[in-house]
Design a protein around this motif. Structure first.
Motif, PDB file in Angstrom:
ATOM      1  N   LEU A 251      47.757  48.506  38.249  1.00 35.21           N
ATOM      2  CA  LEU A 251      48.208  47.480  37.314  1.00 35.21           C
ATOM      3  C   LEU A 251      47.391  46.198  37.442  1.00 35.21           C
ATOM      4  O   LEU A 251      47.157  45.485  36.460  1.00 35.21           O
ATOM      5  N   ALA A 252      46.953  45.883  38.666  1.00 36.41           N
ATOM      6  CA  ALA A 252      46.296  44.592  38.914  1.00 36.41           C
ATOM      7  C   ALA A 252      44.911  44.528  38.273  1.00 36.41           C
ATOM      8  O   ALA A 252      44.501  43.464  37.793  1.00 36.41           O
ATOM      9  N   ILE A 253      44.201  45.651  38.243  1.00 38.48           N
ATOM     10  CA  ILE A 253      42.828  45.614  37.714  1.00 38.48           C
ATOM     11  C   ILE A 253      42.809  45.213  36.239  1.00 38.48           C
ATOM     12  O   ILE A 253      42.189  44.206  35.887  1.00 38.48           O
ATOM     13  N   PRO A 254      43.535  45.937  35.356  1.00 36.20           N
ATOM     14  CA  PRO A 254      43.486  45.505  33.948  1.00 36.20           C
ATOM     15  C   PRO A 254      44.085  44.114  33.733  1.00 36.20           C
ATOM     16  O   PRO A 254      43.552  43.329  32.938  1.00 36.20           O
ATOM     17  N   LEU A 255      45.158  43.792  34.446  1.00 29.83           N
ATOM     18  CA  LEU A 255      45.766  42.467  34.259  1.00 29.83           C
ATOM     19  C   LEU A 255      44.786  41.364  34.660  1.00 29.83           C
ATOM     20  O   LEU A 255      44.653  40.349  33.970  1.00 29.83           O
ATOM     21  N   GLY A 256      44.084  41.576  35.777  1.00 28.96           N
ATOM     22  CA  GLY A 256      43.153  40.551  36.262  1.00 28.96           C
ATOM     23  C   GLY A 256      42.035  40.301  35.264  1.00 28.96           C
ATOM     24  O   GLY A 256      41.658  39.151  35.004  1.00 28.96           O
ATOM     25  N   ILE A 257      41.518  41.386  34.683  1.00 28.78           N
ATOM     26  CA  ILE A 257      40.425  41.230  33.716  1.00 28.78           C
ATOM     27  C   ILE A 257      40.937  40.532  32.457  1.00 28.78           C
ATOM     28  O   ILE A 257      40.290  39.629  31.926  1.00 28.78           O
ATOM     29  N   TYR A 258      42.158  40.903  32.050  1.00 33.15           N
ATOM     30  CA  TYR A 258      42.780  40.238  30.899  1.00 33.15           C
ATOM     31  C   TYR A 258      42.967  38.742  31.172  1.00 33.15           C
ATOM     32  O   TYR A 258      42.686  37.896  30.312  1.00 33.15           O
TER      33      TYR A 258
ATOM     34  N   CYS B 156      42.288  38.333  42.005  1.00 36.60           N
ATOM     35  CA  CYS B 156      41.011  38.701  42.642  1.00 36.60           C
ATOM     36  C   CYS B 156      40.068  39.289  41.590  1.00 36.60           C
ATOM     37  O   CYS B 156      38.854  39.061  41.645  1.00 36.60           O
ATOM     38  N   PHE B 157      40.624  40.049  40.639  1.00 36.10           N
ATOM     39  CA  PHE B 157      39.785  40.628  39.585  1.00 36.10           C
ATOM     40  C   PHE B 157      39.435  39.588  38.526  1.00 36.10           C
ATOM     41  O   PHE B 157      38.364  39.639  37.925  1.00 36.10           O
ATOM     42  N   THR B 158      40.353  38.629  38.306  1.00 36.71           N
ATOM     43  CA  THR B 158      40.028  37.505  37.426  1.00 36.71           C
ATOM     44  C   THR B 158      38.824  36.757  38.000  1.00 36.71           C
ATOM     45  O   THR B 158      37.878  36.419  37.281  1.00 36.71           O
ATOM     46  N   PHE B 159      38.874  36.522  39.306  1.00 39.59           N
ATOM     47  CA  PHE B 159      37.781  35.848  39.999  1.00 39.59           C
ATOM     48  C   PHE B 159      36.480  36.627  39.833  1.00 39.59           C
ATOM     49  O   PHE B 159      35.456  36.079  39.432  1.00 39.59           O
ATOM     50  N   GLY B 160      36.575  37.943  40.096  1.00 40.07           N
ATOM     51  CA  GLY B 160      35.395  38.792  39.957  1.00 40.07           C
ATOM     52  C   GLY B 160      34.809  38.729  38.561  1.00 40.07           C
ATOM     53  O   GLY B 160      33.582  38.633  38.394  1.00 40.07           O
ATOM     54  N   SER B 161      35.679  38.751  37.537  1.00 43.65           N
ATOM     55  CA  SER B 161      35.109  38.773  36.186  1.00 43.65           C
ATOM     56  C   SER B 161      34.601  37.397  35.786  1.00 43.65           C
ATOM     57  O   SER B 161      33.608  37.299  35.065  1.00 43.65           O
ATOM     58  N   MET B 162      35.217  36.313  36.269  1.00 46.93           N
ATOM     59  CA  MET B 162      34.712  34.988  35.899  1.00 46.93           C
ATOM     60  C   MET B 162      33.401  34.643  36.600  1.00 46.93           C
ATOM     61  O   MET B 162      32.556  33.953  36.029  1.00 46.93           O
TER      62      MET B 162
END
Lengths: 596, 195
Positions: free
Chosen positions: A19-26, A299-305
């Motif tokens: 769940l965290a991966i798609p949410l983070g990218i979103y 963490c995934f938001t960070f990665g994508s930004m």
């Protein structure tokens, strides 16, 4: 640990990651102001909010403007919340007739809810009106979570942007975070909660006729409230109870955001142990997911930004590895149980909950979900509980205490956890730079004196608050503890550990005193904003810098080696600071227990 | 600088007001309307109504000490056990002498009430207070421990009592999440209906 216990824990982390991966990218898209599916639905509302709030969304702020908005917004929100608690008796939606909250408690609670701590020196169902709960406390559950994420996003922009002083617009980040992340998740979660049995009503307390009436002895008092004694013994009357008063309220809507925003302030006194807040094993599983969902997704938001997902994975790995061994210890200790009780029941070290330490735990969650919850609610700065940490075995109870002591960086609060971890990343990069004799850098930005000063402030303030407040509490007599000896000390240490790090869980036997209310309120305030301001200062300084091209001498920050460096930095700082205090509390109690 | 602060204070007040309306009024009121429409029973607290009278909630435990009823777990709520307006755990620490002597009293009472089970260990959940003080469940082991007593007091076939226990047991979600629990209020009500 039994195979079922392993299975439950593994299933939890697998679903969490999925769940965290798609949410983070979103979420990355939300903060990069990209078009979203939801902006088609709520775009008009976003524009309306800017218009009503007098905000120019296109106007970006430097770090000082951003910090000023954030601080003033929290001060104003806190004052309004304080006033609402003080005047709740004369405001509407108070069917149970709750009286005004006393000033010291209202102060403590207002700061507690604006700082994402949700420490509660009160029982919700016996203190707060429906209005205070839903239009006061629950609103700040949204806003302080959005504020934490906004601060983090400003730091990420500081890392990404080059040679600028602008970090974004605080009001826009607040609005988008609430509207496109927190509210939609809460809407879905509330409906599932209601379906499973969490009440959502404005009706008053229901009096149910007990299947078998019960009774209790009550001390007789005079009209002035003085106990009456006969021959030196207090006189008692026998009271027969035929009705069970069942407190209700708009619980589900508050429960949803309480879990998602790492807030943790329960509607009821016993928080998510209450069968209405957490009715079934299925809801328990979802609430557990909600605790870590946004902190892990960030963490995934960070990665994508920063346009390098390996960086997000490395931080997530470090967070998980700080938690995993502690989780194991907690489950193992609670399942092994309390040897002093096993002697009485003739129980053995068995594998079912009927053998483990069940004091202060609920049957439907059993040992493993109670221990899992205790470990992750303190890894994240959620602080909700589904079991009473005060009644855990000494070492089982040390696990949540220790997870908070790490500074709420293993997942941590929404936003605050990751920016806390990034302070440790900068410290780790700096230490590594000293070892090899090169100027430290992180993601193309040079780490210099100013950044190191800010990171050091962030790392040193919380332990200072914890130890000073605990010392003052002990030196003034250690009042209000519910248990004697080492465990009483643990209650005090846990309380100021929890408040200074904005966690909010408790060894709940501790009673409020005016000193604890005021000192704790101050600790929560400094624990939140004396970290958030240095974060923004650091963001401002990083944004102004030029990018340094990667060279052979650059330390890669996505490798196993770096993850180990990072974990070591966090653990060494925590262990050096807190080992003496832990030795006086849980460790000495454990030694006493096994020898009794 | 002061002008800047004044503008920001104004923004802050407006912002708190707007979000109080959105997240503090529209959101909970909207959820209440939808919730009561779609799941009316759960939204009102999952009450059990027998003969037009509310006798409890499916989710909230009640105290029992009559031999013919299955007993719930000890409860630390005040001033009486299972006060659902004042949820509370005992918050007693694992080495507190008062805690140990309290558990000893509970163990003695459980053994005295269930002489048929003298040789068996007492299930831990039957003698320890729950976290909420309102736990509706006991473990299947704690129900088994009391089954012989209840069967005798009600002059019932033990196999029938076992069947009732099985009917009122909430299993693990998907067969592996959470722990199984026997709902004490529902079980006792089902036994009462038998007459």
């Amino acid at each position: 640990m039994t195979s079922n216990q392993w299975l439950q824990i593994i299933a939890y982390f697998v679903v969490l990651l999925a769940l965290a991966i798609p949410l983070g990218i979103y979420m990355g898209k939300v903060y990069e102001n990209k078009p979203l599916f939801l902006s088609k639905l709520f775009g008009w509302l976003e524009k309306l909010i800017y218009k009503l709030g007098g905000i120019h969304p296109e106007k970006e702020m430097d770090w000082k403007g951003y910090a000023l908005s954030m601080l003033l917004f929290n001060i104003v929100g806190g004052l309004i919340l304080y006033a609402m608690e003080r005047f709740q008796a004369s405001l509407p939606l108070n069917p149970a007739g709750q009286s005004a909250v006393p000033p010291d408690l209202a102060f403590n609670t207002a700061i507690s809810f604006i700082t994402n701590t949700n420490w509660q020196f009160y029982g919700g169902e016996s203190t707060m009106s429906y209005l205070t709960q839903m239009a006061g406390l629950a609103v700040h559950n949204f806003l302080c979570a959005a504020s934490g994420m906004a601060t983090l996003v400003a730091l990420i922009r500081g890392i990404v942007r080059k040679e600028t002083k602008f970090l974004g617009n605080f009001w826009v980040d607040m609005t988008r975070g609430t509207l496109y992340i927190l509210l939609p998740l809460s809407l879905i979660f509330t409906m599932i909660l209601i379906q499973q049995g969490t009440p959502q009503t404005f009706g008053n307390t229901v009096n149910a006729s007990l299947v078998q009436p019960t009774s209790y002895d009550q001390p007789v008092t005079t009209a002035a409230g003085v106990p009456v004694t006969v021959d030196g013994k207090p006189q008692m009357t026998h009271v027969v109870v035929t009705e069970q008063p069942i407190s209700l309220g708009p619980v589900a809507s508050q429960e949803a955001i309480k879990m998602l925003g790492t807030n943790g302030g329960g509607y009821f006194n016993v928080n998510s142990a209450h069968p209405y807040e957490n009715p079934t094993p299925f809801i328990d599983f979802l609430e557990l997911l909600a605790i870590l969902l946004i902190p892990a997704a960030l963490c995934f938001t960070f990665g994508s930004m920063v346009k390098d997902h390996r960086q997000g994975w490395a931080i997530l790995a470090a967070m998980f590895l700080l938690l995993a061994p502690m989780l194991y210890i907690c489950v193992q200790q609670e399942q092994a149980g309390n040897p002093l009780l096993n002697k009485l029941t003739m129980g053995t070290h068995g594998e079912t909950l009927a053998d483990g330490n069940m004091e202060g735990k609920e049957v439907r969650f059993g040992i493993v979900n109670s221990s899992l919850w205790a470990s992750i609610t303190t890894a994240a700065s959620n602080g909700s509980v589904n079991a009473m940490h005060d009644s855990f075995t000494p070492l089982g109870g040390m696990v949540p205490m220790w997870m908070i002591m790490l500074g709420e960086v293993s997942f941590g609060g929404v936003g605050s956890g990751l920016y806390g971890m990034l302070a440790f990343v900068i410290l780790a990069v700096f230490v590594a730079g000293l070892m090899v004799g090169r100027t430290p850098e992180y993601l193309g930005k040079k780490i210099q004196t100013y950044e190191m000063k800010m990171a050091s402030i962030m790392i040193l303030i919380p332990p200072l608050l914890v130890l000073v407040c605990t010392a003052v509490a002990v030196a003034t007599g250690g009042n209000g503890t519910n248990n004697p000896g080492a465990h009483g000390f643990s209650e005090l240490l846990y309380a100021f550990d929890s408040m200074s790090n904005n966690n909010g869980s408790a060894f709940a036997g501790l009673s409020a005193t005016t000193l604890y209310n005021l000192m704790g309120g101050a600790a929560m305030w400094f624990g939140r904003f004396w970290l958030a301001i240095p974060v923004l200062a650091m963001a401002g300084s990083l944004a102004k810098k030029k990018a340094v091209p990667e060279s052979a001498g650059t330390l890669p920050t996505h490798t196993v080696l770096f993850v180990v460096m990072l974990i070591s930095t966090v653990v060494i700082v925590g262990a050096l600071t807190f080992f003496p205090a832990l030795a006086l509390g849980p460790i000495v109690e454990h030694l006493k227990m096994v020898r009794m | 600088m002061f002008k800047e602060i004044a503008v920001q204070v104004k923004n802050s007040i407006l912002f708190v007001a707007v979000f109080t309306v959105l997240c503090g009024l529209l959101y909970p009121v909207g959820m209440t309307l939808v919730g009561q429409l779609v799941f009316p029973k759960q939204a009102a607290g999952s009450m059990i109504v027998v003969g037009g009278k509310t006798v409890g909630s499916e989710l909230i435990g009640q105290p029992f000490d009559d031999p013919k009823y299955f007993w719930s777990r000890p409860s630390a709520t005040s001033p009486f056990a299972y006060n659902a307006s004042n949820s509370s755990g005992s918050n007693l620490g694992p080495t507190n002498p008062a805690f140990i002597s309290g558990i000893k009293a509970n163990v003695d009472a459980a053994r005295k009430a269930n002489p048929d089970m003298a040789a068996a260990p007492v299930p831990m959940d039957l003698v320890t207070a729950s976290a909420s003080g309102l736990d509706p469940h006991i473990s299947p082991a704690a129900a088994e421990y009391q089954a012989a007593r209840v069967a005798k007091a009600r002059h019932l076939d033990p196999a029938k009592v076992e069947a009732f226990i099985a009917q009122n047991t909430q299993g693990r979600w998907l067969g592996f999440i959470g722990d199984p629990g026997v709902n004490v209020v529902k079980l006792n009500l089902a036994l009462d209906e038998l007459k």
